[in-house]
Design a protein around this motif. Sequence first.
Motif, mmCIF file in Angstrom:
data_model
loop_
_atom_site.group_PDB
_atom_site.id
_atom_site.type_symbol
_atom_site.label_atom_id
_atom_site.label_comp_id
_atom_site.label_asym_id
_atom_site.label_seq_id
_atom_site.Cartn_x
_atom_site.Cartn_y
_atom_site.Cartn_z
ATOM 1 N N PRO A 1 108.401 45.896 87.623
ATOM 2 C CA PRO A 1 109.313 46.405 88.650
ATOM 3 C C PRO A 1 108.747 47.580 89.435
ATOM 4 O O PRO A 1 108.828 47.605 90.674
ATOM 5 N N VAL A 2 108.169 48.568 88.735
ATOM 6 C CA VAL A 2 107.643 49.735 89.449
ATOM 7 C C VAL A 2 106.430 49.340 90.285
ATOM 8 O O VAL A 2 106.235 49.868 91.397
ATOM 9 N N THR A 3 105.638 48.382 89.803
ATOM 10 C CA THR A 3 104.509 47.896 90.603
ATOM 11 C C THR A 3 105.005 47.269 91.896
ATOM 12 O O THR A 3 104.456 47.519 92.981
ATOM 13 N N GLY A 4 106.056 46.458 91.803
ATOM 14 C CA GLY A 4 106.611 45.827 92.997
ATOM 15 C C GLY A 4 107.157 46.834 93.992
ATOM 16 O O GLY A 4 106.991 46.683 95.210
ATOM 17 N N LEU A 5 107.799 47.892 93.503
ATOM 18 C CA LEU A 5 108.322 48.920 94.404
ATOM 19 C C LEU A 5 107.194 49.626 95.148
ATOM 20 O O LEU A 5 107.285 49.870 96.356
ATOM 21 N N ILE A 6 106.129 49.954 94.429
ATOM 22 C CA ILE A 6 104.998 50.628 95.071
ATOM 23 C C ILE A 6 104.341 49.709 96.096
ATOM 24 O O ILE A 6 103.948 50.150 97.186
ATOM 25 N N GLU A 7 104.211 48.434 95.764
ATOM 26 C CA GLU A 7 103.622 47.484 96.715
ATOM 27 C C GLU A 7 104.488 47.372 97.963
ATOM 28 O O GLU A 7 103.964 47.258 99.084
ATOM 29 N N ALA A 8 105.801 47.402 97.792
ATOM 30 C CA ALA A 8 106.691 47.341 98.955
ATOM 31 C C ALA A 8 106.509 48.558 99.842
ATOM 32 O O ALA A 8 106.490 48.457 101.082
ATOM 33 N N LEU A 9 106.361 49.727 99.244
ATOM 34 C CA LEU A 9 106.110 50.942 100.022
ATOM 35 C C LEU A 9 104.780 50.864 100.760
ATOM 36 O O LEU A 9 104.684 51.223 101.939
ATOM 37 N N ALA A 10 103.753 50.377 100.078
ATOM 38 C CA ALA A 10 102.436 50.265 100.707
ATOM 39 C C ALA A 10 102.478 49.292 101.877
ATOM 40 O O ALA A 10 101.876 49.548 102.934
ATOM 41 N N GLN A 11 103.174 48.180 101.713
ATOM 42 C CA GLN A 11 103.279 47.209 102.801
ATOM 43 C C GLN A 11 104.043 47.787 103.983
ATOM 44 O O GLN A 11 103.683 47.547 105.138
#
Length: 204
Positions: free
Chosen positions: A189-199
């Motif tokens: 979950p935290v990986t997905g949130l960070i990826e969303a921010l990066a995108q």
Amino acid sequence: MYRSQPDAPRQDLAERLGQWLNVHDAIALHAAHQPLPPALPAQAPRRAATQPRAADLLAALHRLRATLRQGIAAPPALPVEPQDSAFAPHHQRCLDQQRRMETAIEPLRAHVRQTLAAASPRLARLAALDATLERLLGGREQRLLSGVPAFLKARFEQLRQTRPDDWPEPFEQELQQALVAELDLRLQPVTGLIEALAQANASP
């Protein structure tokens, strides 16, 4: 590594999720998933200010993963010999690592959500959805993960029977593999949130 019997055909994700949630949970999830109005042009410049944060959060995630994996890879306090028959030390070791994961990952996940909430309305909605899902599904996840020691105990007994002279090494490998798999699951979950921010930062 030991493999269980093939699972029954997988249900549709939405159907399985529906079995986990009651009416109140479904209402809360629906509220968190409501679409937001289009972002105002004046909010667009805020995204540039968050660009360094995605890299910072990703670095923090990598550090956390590395630290937790080092703990998993650390050898047991006492050497394990083929004649040892007690599973209790391995059980305690597994519980200790699970507590370390939970204690370390929860604050980072909350911090990442706070960062997203301040970045843009769209990312704020994602952060709210993640918080809702954690509240609704976290208990079930913990109950499922609490079964890891039981799985390892069964494997412990099986290896002691089939490889009585050299079981400690393969068991140690499988214990670490199980804990690393759990770590990866907990970090999704935290990986997905960070990826969303990066995108979002990378979008024009």
